[in-house]
Design a protein around this motif. Structure first.
Motif, PDB file in Angstrom:
ATOM      1  N   GLY A   1      -5.711  -3.102  -5.026  1.00  0.00           N
ATOM      2  CA  GLY A   1      -5.846  -2.354  -6.267  1.00  0.00           C
ATOM      3  C   GLY A   1      -4.781  -1.292  -6.458  1.00  0.00           C
ATOM      4  N   VAL A   2      -3.720  -1.332  -5.637  1.00  0.00           N
ATOM      5  CA  VAL A   2      -2.576  -0.419  -5.795  1.00  0.00           C
ATOM      6  C   VAL A   2      -1.294  -1.232  -5.666  1.00  0.00           C
ATOM      7  CG1 VAL A   2      -3.797   1.581  -4.861  1.00  0.00           C
ATOM      8  CG2 VAL A   2      -2.490   0.103  -3.318  1.00  0.00           C
ATOM      9  N   ALA A   3      -0.193  -0.660  -6.158  1.00  0.00           N
ATOM     10  CA  ALA A   3       1.101  -1.324  -6.023  1.00  0.00           C
ATOM     11  C   ALA A   3       1.493  -1.298  -4.552  1.00  0.00           C
ATOM     12  CB  ALA A   3       2.154  -0.631  -6.887  1.00  0.00           C
ATOM     13  N   ALA A   4       1.224  -2.386  -3.839  1.00  0.00           N
ATOM     14  CA  ALA A   4       1.289  -2.405  -2.376  1.00  0.00           C
ATOM     15  C   ALA A   4       2.669  -2.054  -1.828  1.00  0.00           C
ATOM     16  CB  ALA A   4       0.847  -3.779  -1.860  1.00  0.00           C
ATOM     17  N   PHE A   5       3.707  -2.735  -2.295  1.00  0.00           N
ATOM     18  CA  PHE A   5       5.028  -2.462  -1.739  1.00  0.00           C
ATOM     19  C   PHE A   5       5.513  -1.082  -2.137  1.00  0.00           C
ATOM     20  CE2 PHE A   5       9.735  -2.607  -2.104  1.00  0.00           C
ATOM     21  CZ  PHE A   5      10.014  -2.686  -0.748  1.00  0.00           C
TER      22      PHE A   5
END
Length: 308
Positions: free
Chosen positions: A165-169
């Motif tokens: 649920g977050v911008a992983a990279f």
């Protein structure tokens, strides 16, 4: 690649020799100097806006960071890959952010997707320094990694973004960490930068940018449609191999394919121009979407270093 002239030619094979004069050295380093100037200028615009209140037309010059920013208080700019990650989380994305991503995407589509990697990304200076150390210490790779792993990392970043649920990279990116540390003060984030340096210097040549970075994978895909390319003149090339020695992505320099197309077509080319700077015959140059046999240019060897 073979260090022999193409079949049917009698041209001697010559290799790059660093000039002894300052003018000659500056000519050989011209693209490296230009790339560093662009990288420092981008960082300086962000830093000057954040800390010194730089303005243009009464508005902040360049506010934000490499993931999302705004130029002159009016033109939104956003990293298209970050926006893709956010979309993968299924969170709403503001129209301004989408427009900013479209602007950046259009720019890099024209000049070459991976131009970001060699001309803008601050990590480029770190990996170049690691390469310098490798050459001086004659370090060998600890293991081999297929260059295509970067695309797997790209896909994994999007999958993890959807799951977490977050911008992983963007959350763990050493590029983003380095940029934030430079702008707002050095801290633990620089350990990731050190990790990239050590990995590239002592574990795997071009390990981060050339094999693992998902952002580089994304810009490689965009680069397949790039309009600014490295043009290649097959008739003057003697296959000395010097370009392969300095290229951060040597597999993009396929001479047979370049000869057919009149240019380096591979999307993973960073347009760093390192190959152009050391080509003894002047067989390479940056130009707008060249066509084979268009007669628009003639090779021009560097007068500072070529002597018959």
């Amino acid at each position: 690649m073979s260090a022999q002239a193409p079949a049917g030619t009698t041209r001697p094979v010559r290799h790059f020799q660093m000039p002894t004069t300052l003018a000659g050295k500056l000519h050989a380093w011209r693209f490296l100097i230009a790339r560093r100037a662009v990288q420092v200028s981008v960082l300086l615009l962000f830093f000057g806006t954040a800390h010194w209140g730089w303005k243009v037309l009464g508005q902040p010059v360049l506010a934000g960071n490499l993931s999302a920013g705004k130029f002159a208080g009016a033109i939104a700019l956003a990293d298209p890959f970050t926006i893709l990650e956010v979309l993968a989380t299924r969170h709403a994305v503001a129209g301004e952010a989408l427009l900013g991503a479209a602007i950046v995407l259009a720019f890099y589509f024209f000049v070459g997707g991976r131009v970001f990697c060699s001309w803008v990304c601050p990590m480029n200076a770190v990996t170049d320094a690691a390469r310098w150390v490798r050459l001086r210490l004659a370090v060998r790779d600890v293991f081999a990694v297929p260059p295509g792993v970067r695309y797997a990392m790209l896909g994994l970043s999007l999958v993890m973004s959807a799951i977490a649920g977050v911008a992983a990279f963007d959350w763990i990116s050493p590029i983003a960490m380095m940029h934030r540390e430079i702008l707002y003060g050095a801290g633990l984030g620089l350990t990731s930068v050190l990790g990239v340096f050590l990995f590239d210097a002592f574990v795997l040549k071009h390990g981060w940018c050339g094999h693992l970075c998902p952002l580089g994978g994304f810009w490689s895909l965009v680069g397949r449609g790039a309009q600014v390319r490295v043009a290649f003149d097959d008739a003057s090339c003697t296959r000395c191999g010097d370009c392969l020695r300095v290229c951060p992505e040597p597999r993009v320099l396929n001479f047979n394919e370049a000869a057919r197309a009149g240019m380096v077509r591979h999307g993973e080319c960073t347009n760093c121009a390192a190959c152009i700077a050391i080509c003894p015959e002047g067989s390479l140059r940056l130009t707008y979407r060249p066509k084979k046999g268009d007669g628009s240019w003639e090779p021009s060897p560097n007068p500072f270093r070529l002597k018959e």
